[in-house]
Write a protein that holds these residues in place. Structure first.
Motif, PDB file in Angstrom:
ATOM      1  N   SER A  69       0.946  -1.289  -0.110  1.00  0.00           N
ATOM      2  CA  SER A  69       0.210  -0.037  -0.150  1.00  0.00           C
ATOM      3  C   SER A  69       1.161   1.237   0.093  1.00  0.00           C
ATOM      4  N   GLY A  70       0.836   2.222  -1.116  1.00  0.00           N
ATOM      5  CA  GLY A  70       1.682   3.119  -1.263  1.00  0.00           C
ATOM      6  C   GLY A  70       2.921   2.933  -1.048  1.00  0.00           C
ATOM      7  N   ASP A  80      10.887   4.316  -0.665  1.00  0.00           N
ATOM      8  CA  ASP A  80      11.262   5.641  -0.675  1.00  0.00           C
ATOM      9  C   ASP A  80      12.583   6.069  -1.137  1.00  0.00           C
ATOM     10  N   THR A 152      -2.317   2.403   3.803  1.00  0.00           N
ATOM     11  CA  THR A 152      -2.359   3.638   3.757  1.00  0.00           C
ATOM     12  C   THR A 152      -3.870   4.274   3.289  1.00  0.00           C
ATOM     13  N   ASP A 155      -4.360   9.674   0.971  1.00  0.00           N
ATOM     14  CA  ASP A 155      -3.096  10.578   0.957  1.00  0.00           C
ATOM     15  C   ASP A 155      -1.848   9.965   0.996  1.00  0.00           C
ATOM     16  N   GLY A 156      -1.725   8.546   0.971  1.00  0.00           N
ATOM     17  CA  GLY A 156      -0.599   7.888   1.132  1.00  0.00           C
ATOM     18  C   GLY A 156       0.141   7.840   2.544  1.00  0.00           C
ATOM     19  N   LYS A 157      -0.804   8.127   3.440  1.00  0.00           N
ATOM     20  CA  LYS A 157      -0.225   8.024   4.837  1.00  0.00           C
ATOM     21  C   LYS A 157      -1.145   7.153   5.754  1.00  0.00           C
TER      22      LYS A 157
END
Length: 537
Positions: A69-70, A80, A152, A155-157
């Motif tokens: 997820s993300g 990242d 997530t 908003d990707g969080k």
């Protein structure tokens, strides 16, 4: 209780024989690990265990989660790397919770058999991207081995940070996770059944706090250890050029008493208060009257004097029936209520067979040799300590006593778990700074809370994997943009039989036929299980 209560090898033999079964006996008189691994030279080192123990991988940081997820795609790393100056973020899986269920709790793949044995952990990274994973211990297929439980949002969080403590609560039928993130931390719960509901935060009842250890008792009350570092003062109050490395106590031990054990959204949050000579020991701010806060006080010395018992009581800091259910700063309210602060307690563990009337907790201390090497500060918990609280009938009053006061060899105590009625396993969290200062990496110790002045047994001398060795070098070089920790840390130490019932709560009874786990945090982020000849004498 008596002072310097360290495990005897004979006592360790008894507990290992109790916990394990079906193995031949060994002689541990000379089989404990004799020394910690050194930090220098900066090379990869193997983790060493007491003879008769072996370690088996249960999860690796590079393992993919089955439902990415993300940026959350792997067990121990975020995806990242393209946006980080040096390397991808290490997610730092922390405390472990082991459960044996009588059914398949489900997962992202409909109809798949996920088994009955599970290991849960929160990940301690920040950036609103901390998350929870479930290791499906019965599943060999790598595609379904690790399940993400907190995907997530749009908003990707995840909007969780620094998840540290975890525990199963049989009264609510949920898993509880504690975020060690100062006054923006707090506790949330998720169901054990996959995908049945969203995580629920408990910020309006348990408050916002830098919580680590979290454990329910048999009445459904929730005990919490808070790790919030206090301000630093000079290690020699008479020398204005001395190093500021002594911390003012600033963290509290809490107990939440719910209105109903099955719902943690309403109830009273209490904090522990110690009385010395009949007077509460409270937070002392750094000001003109107290330039060193409480760092050098007589009260602090008395708290950390082994064998000296002092009265304690619980004081209420927040009551939803009176104060409502808006988010609140637990640390600030505990301070205002006159609770007693400690030096960064990391975890709580109930003493088995005491009816949940007794528990131990571990202030980590200052994690700085400049403070620990000062006798006045060492006597006030600078190296860390193990404290025991005995409540009168499990009620609102009792006593506190220091079972063991740390020293350079045994320092910075962190995770706690009981391996028997008497034997407490304790991991260290010295941190990169103290590792460098003493040229010593972390260990896991066994402490006998019933024996005095006996030699300790080092069960494990943690090594350093290649990734952690590389990270330590980046840290030492003060590499711009480097965001991860250096040396490995042993955390998530757990001895549990996985019983999800109230009778199976950690601390209700000594563990029998239990499994032993720990996390080698940082670096490659491995999770291990102790295997082999555990029946040692």
């Amino acid at each position: 209780m008596t002072s310097k209560t360290l495990v005897t090898r004979a006592a360790l033999a008894v507990v290992l024989a109790t916990v394990a079964s079906g193995a031949s006996a060994r002689d541990l008189n000379n089989d404990g690990v004799g020394s910690a691994n050194q930090r220098f030279p900066g090379v990869t080192q193997a983790t060493r265990t007491a003879r008769g123990f072996t370690l088996a991988f249960r999860a690796r940081g590079i393992a993919k989660v089955e439902n990415p997820s993300g940026l959350i795609t792997h067990f121990g790393y975020l995806s990242d790397g393209a946006t980080q100056p040096v390397e991808a973020t290490k997610t730092e899986p922390d405390e472990n919770t082991y459960l044996v269920l009588d059914h398949n709790p489900g997962g992202p793949t409909a109809g798949f058999e996920y088994g009955r044995h599970f290991l849960f952990q929160g990940h301690e990274n920040g950036g609103d991207l901390s998350y929870v994973t479930r290791i499906n211990l019965d599943v060999a297929d790598a595609a379904h081995r690790i399940t993400l439980l907190t995907p997530t949002g749009a908003d990707g969080k995840t909007h969780f940070n620094r998840i540290d403590g975890s525990v199963w609560n049989p009264f609510t039928g949920t898993l509880l996770f504690a975020q060690e993130n100062g006054n923006t931390g707090g506790v949330f719960e998720i169901p054990v059944e996959f995908g049945t509901s969203e995580p629920r935060t408990l910020y309006g009842s348990l408050g916002r706090g830098g919580y680590e250890g979290i454990h329910p008792d048999d009445q459904g009350r929730i005990y919490l250890a808070e790790d919030v570092g206090g301000s630093k003062v000079r290690v020699d109050p008479n020398d204005p050029t001395s190093v500021s490395a002594a911390r003012v106590p600033n963290s509290y031990i809490y107990r939440f008493v719910p209105v109903s054990p099955s719902d943690l959204s309403a109830g009273k949050l209490q904090a522990l208060q110690v009385l010395i000579d009949g007077v509460p020991v409270t937070y002392v701010p750094i000001d003109a009257t107290h330039p060193n806060g409480d760092a050098f006080s007589t009260n602090q010395k008395k708290i950390y004097t082994p064998g000296l018992s002092s009265p304690v009581r619980w004081v209420t800091v927040h009551d939803t029936a009176v104060d409502g259910t808006a988010d609140f700063d637990a640390n600030a309210l505990a301070r205002a209520a006159g609770a007693t602060p400690f030096k960064r307690p990391e975890n709580v563990a109930f003493v088995p067979n005491t009816g949940f009337h007794s528990f131990v907790f571990a202030p980590t201390g200052d994690t700085d040799v400049n403070s620990g090497n000062r006798a006045a500060l060492a006597a006030r918990g600078a190296w860390g300590a193990i404290l025991r609280v005995d409540l009168d009938g499990g009620g609102d009053t009792g006593t506190i006593e220091t079972l063991y006061l740390g020293d350079p060899e045994h320092a910075a105590f962190d995770n706690l778990t009981f391996a028997s009625e008497k034997i407490l396993l304790v991991g260290e969290d010295r941190g990169d700074g103290l590792h460098k200062q003493l040229n010593r990496l972390d260990s896991v110790w066994a402490i006998d809370i019933s024996e005095s002045a006996a030699a300790p047994v080092r069960l494990l001398a943690l090594g350093r994997d290649p990734s952690s060795t590389h990270d330590a070098a980046l840290l030492d070089a003060a590499t711009p943009g480097y965001q991860n920790d250096g040396d490995n840390e042993p955390t998530g130490i757990l001895v549990s039989d996985g019983d999800p019932s109230v009778d199976g709560l950690l601390g209700h009874r000594p563990p029998v036929n239990a499994r032993w786990f720990f996390t080698q945090q940082h670096g490659r982020n491995f999770i291990y299980e102790f295997l082999g000849d555990l029946n040692v004498q």
